[in-house]
Design a protein around this motif. Structure first.
Motif, PDB file in Angstrom:
ATOM      1  N   TRP A  97       0.712  -1.181   0.019  1.00  0.00           N
ATOM      2  CA  TRP A  97       0.153  -0.010  -0.001  1.00  0.00           C
ATOM      3  C   TRP A  97       0.966   1.146   0.087  1.00  0.00           C
ATOM      4  O   TRP A  97       1.766   1.292   0.942  1.00  0.00           O
ATOM      5  CB  TRP A  97      -0.727   0.097   1.282  1.00  0.00           C
ATOM      6  CG  TRP A  97      -2.177  -0.905   1.210  1.00  0.00           C
ATOM      7  CD1 TRP A  97      -2.498  -1.825  -0.021  1.00  0.00           C
ATOM      8  CD2 TRP A  97      -3.119  -1.018   2.173  1.00  0.00           C
ATOM      9  NE1 TRP A  97      -3.606  -2.503   0.347  1.00  0.00           N
ATOM     10  CE2 TRP A  97      -3.884  -2.234   1.806  1.00  0.00           C
ATOM     11  CE3 TRP A  97      -3.221  -0.776   3.527  1.00  0.00           C
ATOM     12  CZ2 TRP A  97      -5.087  -2.671   2.603  1.00  0.00           C
ATOM     13  CZ3 TRP A  97      -3.967  -1.147   4.069  1.00  0.00           C
ATOM     14  CH2 TRP A  97      -4.992  -2.255   3.730  1.00  0.00           C
ATOM     15  N   TRP A  98       0.707   2.041  -0.860  1.00  0.00           N
ATOM     16  CA  TRP A  98       1.546   3.343  -1.101  1.00  0.00           C
ATOM     17  C   TRP A  98       3.114   3.025  -0.983  1.00  0.00           C
ATOM     18  O   TRP A  98       3.693   3.750  -0.097  1.00  0.00           O
ATOM     19  CB  TRP A  98       1.026   4.149  -0.239  1.00  0.00           C
ATOM     20  CG  TRP A  98       0.009   4.805  -0.501  1.00  0.00           C
ATOM     21  CD1 TRP A  98      -1.568   4.928   0.209  1.00  0.00           C
ATOM     22  CD2 TRP A  98      -0.540   5.864  -1.424  1.00  0.00           C
ATOM     23  NE1 TRP A  98      -2.451   5.203  -0.416  1.00  0.00           N
ATOM     24  CE2 TRP A  98      -1.954   6.012  -1.482  1.00  0.00           C
ATOM     25  CE3 TRP A  98       0.159   6.612  -2.516  1.00  0.00           C
ATOM     26  CZ2 TRP A  98      -2.553   6.759  -2.437  1.00  0.00           C
ATOM     27  CZ3 TRP A  98      -0.633   7.263  -3.353  1.00  0.00           C
ATOM     28  CH2 TRP A  98      -1.892   7.396  -3.429  1.00  0.00           C
ATOM     29  N   HIS A  99       3.638   2.009  -1.714  1.00  0.00           N
ATOM     30  CA  HIS A  99       4.905   1.659  -1.748  1.00  0.00           C
ATOM     31  C   HIS A  99       5.486   1.162  -0.424  1.00  0.00           C
ATOM     32  O   HIS A  99       6.790   1.188  -0.371  1.00  0.00           O
ATOM     33  CB  HIS A  99       5.606   2.777  -2.131  1.00  0.00           C
ATOM     34  CG  HIS A  99       5.208   3.472  -3.678  1.00  0.00           C
ATOM     35  ND1 HIS A  99       4.520   4.584  -3.679  1.00  0.00           N
ATOM     36  CD2 HIS A  99       4.934   3.067  -4.832  1.00  0.00           C
ATOM     37  CE1 HIS A  99       3.900   4.939  -4.641  1.00  0.00           C
ATOM     38  NE2 HIS A  99       4.123   3.952  -5.379  1.00  0.00           N
ATOM     39  N   ALA A 100       4.679   0.672   0.255  1.00  0.00           N
ATOM     40  CA  ALA A 100       5.275   0.021   1.736  1.00  0.00           C
ATOM     41  C   ALA A 100       4.113  -1.001   2.281  1.00  0.00           C
ATOM     42  O   ALA A 100       3.161  -1.084   1.542  1.00  0.00           O
ATOM     43  CB  ALA A 100       5.347   1.337   2.529  1.00  0.00           C
ATOM     44  N   GLN A 101       4.545  -1.265   3.603  1.00  0.00           N
ATOM     45  CA  GLN A 101       3.678  -2.150   4.293  1.00  0.00           C
ATOM     46  C   GLN A 101       2.212  -1.303   4.747  1.00  0.00           C
ATOM     47  O   GLN A 101       2.662  -0.112   5.045  1.00  0.00           O
ATOM     48  CB  GLN A 101       4.199  -2.972   5.263  1.00  0.00           C
ATOM     49  CG  GLN A 101       4.718  -2.078   6.487  1.00  0.00           C
ATOM     50  CD  GLN A 101       6.093  -1.570   6.292  1.00  0.00           C
ATOM     51  OE1 GLN A 101       6.651  -1.047   5.388  1.00  0.00           O
ATOM     52  NE2 GLN A 101       7.195  -1.839   7.241  1.00  0.00           N
ATOM     53  N   PRO A 102       1.040  -1.774   5.047  1.00  0.00           N
ATOM     54  CA  PRO A 102       0.148  -1.104   5.666  1.00  0.00           C
ATOM     55  C   PRO A 102       0.600  -0.782   7.074  1.00  0.00           C
ATOM     56  O   PRO A 102       1.527  -1.054   7.651  1.00  0.00           O
ATOM     57  CB  PRO A 102      -0.977  -2.507   5.883  1.00  0.00           C
ATOM     58  CG  PRO A 102      -0.722  -3.282   4.883  1.00  0.00           C
ATOM     59  CD  PRO A 102       1.003  -3.344   4.544  1.00  0.00           C
ATOM     60  N   ALA A 103      -0.216   0.533   7.350  1.00  0.00           N
ATOM     61  CA  ALA A 103       0.197   1.064   8.741  1.00  0.00           C
ATOM     62  C   ALA A 103       0.332   0.081  10.031  1.00  0.00           C
ATOM     63  O   ALA A 103       1.073   0.395  10.742  1.00  0.00           O
ATOM     64  CB  ALA A 103      -0.593   2.428   8.803  1.00  0.00           C
ATOM     65  N   ILE A 104      -0.556  -0.536  10.027  1.00  0.00           N
ATOM     66  CA  ILE A 104      -0.592  -1.839  11.183  1.00  0.00           C
ATOM     67  C   ILE A 104       0.589  -2.528  11.326  1.00  0.00           C
ATOM     68  O   ILE A 104       0.972  -2.831  12.318  1.00  0.00           O
ATOM     69  CB  ILE A 104      -2.024  -2.566  11.054  1.00  0.00           C
ATOM     70  CG1 ILE A 104      -2.362  -3.026  12.613  1.00  0.00           C
ATOM     71  CG2 ILE A 104      -1.750  -3.734  10.075  1.00  0.00           C
ATOM     72  CD1 ILE A 104      -3.425  -3.692  12.625  1.00  0.00           C
ATOM     73  N   LEU A 105       1.138  -2.724  10.173  1.00  0.00           N
ATOM     74  CA  LEU A 105       2.352  -3.562  10.002  1.00  0.00           C
ATOM     75  C   LEU A 105       3.476  -2.454  10.420  1.00  0.00           C
ATOM     76  O   LEU A 105       4.550  -3.020  11.319  1.00  0.00           O
ATOM     77  CB  LEU A 105       2.668  -4.318   8.938  1.00  0.00           C
ATOM     78  CG  LEU A 105       3.799  -5.250   8.697  1.00  0.00           C
ATOM     79  CD1 LEU A 105       3.792  -6.139  10.042  1.00  0.00           C
ATOM     80  CD2 LEU A 105       3.758  -5.820   7.581  1.00  0.00           C
ATOM     81  N   LYS A 106       3.604  -1.424  10.059  1.00  0.00           N
ATOM     82  CA  LYS A 106       4.896  -0.349  10.430  1.00  0.00           C
ATOM     83  C   LYS A 106       4.683  -0.314  11.710  1.00  0.00           C
ATOM     84  O   LYS A 106       5.868   0.042  12.499  1.00  0.00           O
ATOM     85  CB  LYS A 106       4.516   0.772   9.366  1.00  0.00           C
ATOM     86  CG  LYS A 106       5.679   1.922  10.099  1.00  0.00           C
ATOM     87  CD  LYS A 106       7.021   1.442   9.635  1.00  0.00           C
ATOM     88  CE  LYS A 106       8.043   2.590   9.804  1.00  0.00           C
ATOM     89  NZ  LYS A 106       8.254   3.067  11.207  1.00  0.00           N
ATOM     90  N   GLY A 107       3.580  -0.075  12.358  1.00  0.00           N
ATOM     91  CA  GLY A 107       3.418   0.226  13.727  1.00  0.00           C
ATOM     92  C   GLY A 107       3.756  -0.773  14.831  1.00  0.00           C
ATOM     93  O   GLY A 107       4.397  -0.930  15.692  1.00  0.00           O
ATOM     94  N   TRP A 108       3.615  -2.378  14.016  1.00  0.00           N
ATOM     95  CA  TRP A 108       4.048  -3.612  14.557  1.00  0.00           C
ATOM     96  C   TRP A 108       5.649  -3.245  14.879  1.00  0.00           C
ATOM     97  O   TRP A 108       5.854  -3.488  15.782  1.00  0.00           O
ATOM     98  CB  TRP A 108       3.606  -4.520  13.947  1.00  0.00           C
ATOM     99  CG  TRP A 108       3.805  -5.889  14.389  1.00  0.00           C
ATOM    100  CD1 TRP A 108       3.252  -6.710  15.206  1.00  0.00           C
ATOM    101  CD2 TRP A 108       5.240  -6.541  14.332  1.00  0.00           C
ATOM    102  NE1 TRP A 108       3.893  -8.023  15.351  1.00  0.00           N
ATOM    103  CE2 TRP A 108       4.854  -7.945  14.861  1.00  0.00           C
ATOM    104  CE3 TRP A 108       6.404  -6.590  13.637  1.00  0.00           C
ATOM    105  CZ2 TRP A 108       5.958  -8.712  15.003  1.00  0.00           C
ATOM    106  CZ3 TRP A 108       7.303  -7.224  13.699  1.00  0.00           C
ATOM    107  CH2 TRP A 108       7.320  -8.512  14.461  1.00  0.00           C
ATOM    108  N   PHE A 109       6.337  -3.002  13.768  1.00  0.00           N
ATOM    109  CA  PHE A 109       7.822  -2.684  13.971  1.00  0.00           C
ATOM    110  C   PHE A 109       8.137  -1.754  14.926  1.00  0.00           C
ATOM    111  O   PHE A 109       9.165  -2.100  15.898  1.00  0.00           O
ATOM    112  CB  PHE A 109       8.340  -2.144  12.570  1.00  0.00           C
ATOM    113  CG  PHE A 109       8.799  -3.516  11.510  1.00  0.00           C
ATOM    114  CD1 PHE A 109       9.833  -4.049  11.574  1.00  0.00           C
ATOM    115  CD2 PHE A 109       7.635  -4.276  11.066  1.00  0.00           C
ATOM    116  CE1 PHE A 109      10.231  -5.197  10.682  1.00  0.00           C
ATOM    117  CE2 PHE A 109       7.774  -5.297  10.071  1.00  0.00           C
ATOM    118  CZ  PHE A 109       9.247  -5.628  10.116  1.00  0.00           C
TER     119      PHE A 109
END
Length: 249
Positions: free
Chosen positions: A101-113
């Motif tokens: 999504w938008w050239h990256a992982q979904p926000a929930i996965l970025k927040g997981w990191f």
């Protein structure tokens, strides 16, 4: 192996959910232990915030890394973060299943990191890269993309898929994982004249599931993405002059 599948899609019956199901079934058939971690289904909160920390080091100023380290050392991390860390410690292999999504992982996965890979616990200044906490464990991204594969080549209109996934691959290596080449399922939105026939499109999706199923049994022995490590760098973090890569760039 013990395999953790981290699913990051808001619709459980989506194609991403289907790919996660393929992985669960195929890996169990091969004799592995498998756990599915559905971030949306479990209501994981991806936003790092001061209220997650019950015994603040400083109540007047929120420094996330300071609070992460202090709460990790005191075994006081939030319950959802502790749960995710237990899963990572258990797993020999982690599969991240998500749409681009938008050239990256979904926000929930970025927040997981942001929240789960806590400073002082999952990494520190001396425990990074090939000295990282999860060294000896493997990770792979299984990604879906709407456009066809040709669009994600270096000169394609969608940009180079290698570059879009590089930040996530780098983050995984940063905490010590051996990172496998991604499994990318292209053209899953069915757009374009070639996919106007619904059955042709459904057959294409089924073929992508089958390709993933065929690859899964070999993930324990596949070659990994070659990253440089501490022995390759000088004191400034630059490649040593004698490193062959210096002469290939």
């Amino acid at each position: 192996m013990k395999v953790l599948i981290v699913l990051a899609h808001p619709e459980r019956s989506s194609f991403n959910g289907g790919l996660a199901d393929v992985a669960v079934t195929r890996l169990k058939e091969a004799g592995h232990e498998v756990e599915l971690d559905d971030l949306y289904g479990e209501g994981f909160d991806p936003v790092e915030r001061a209220t997650h920390y019950s015994r603040r080091v400083d109540d007047s100023y929120f420094a996330p890394l300071t609070e992460q380290r202090a709460h990790y050392e005191r075994a006081l991390l939030p319950a959802d973060v502790q749960r995710e860390i237990r899963r990572l410690e258990w797993a020999d292999l982690v599969i991240f299943q998500f749409p681009l999504w938008w050239h990256a992982q979904p926000a929930i996965l970025k927040g997981w990191f942001d929240r789960v890979l806590v400073y002082g616990g999952m990494y520190s200044g001396s425990r990074r890269y090939d000295h990282g906490h999860f060294r000896g464990k493997r990770a792979i991204c299984s990604v879906t993309a709407g456009s066809p594969e040709q669009a994600f080549q270096p000169f394609g209109r969608a940009g180079n898929m290698v570059e879009w996934l590089w930040p996530m691959h780098s983050s995984l290596y940063y905490v010590g994982y051996e990172v496998l080449a991604p499994q990318v399922s292209y053209g899953v939105q069915g757009g374009g004249i070639r996919y106007q026939d619904e059955q042709v499109f459904r057959d294409r999706l089924e073929a992508m599931k089958n390709a993933w199923a065929r690859r899964l049994p070999d993930l324990a022995t596949e070659s990994v993405i070659p990253f440089t490590g501490w022995d390759d760098w000088d004191e400034d973090g630059m490649l040593q002059p004698t490193n062959p890569l210096r002469w290939r760039l």
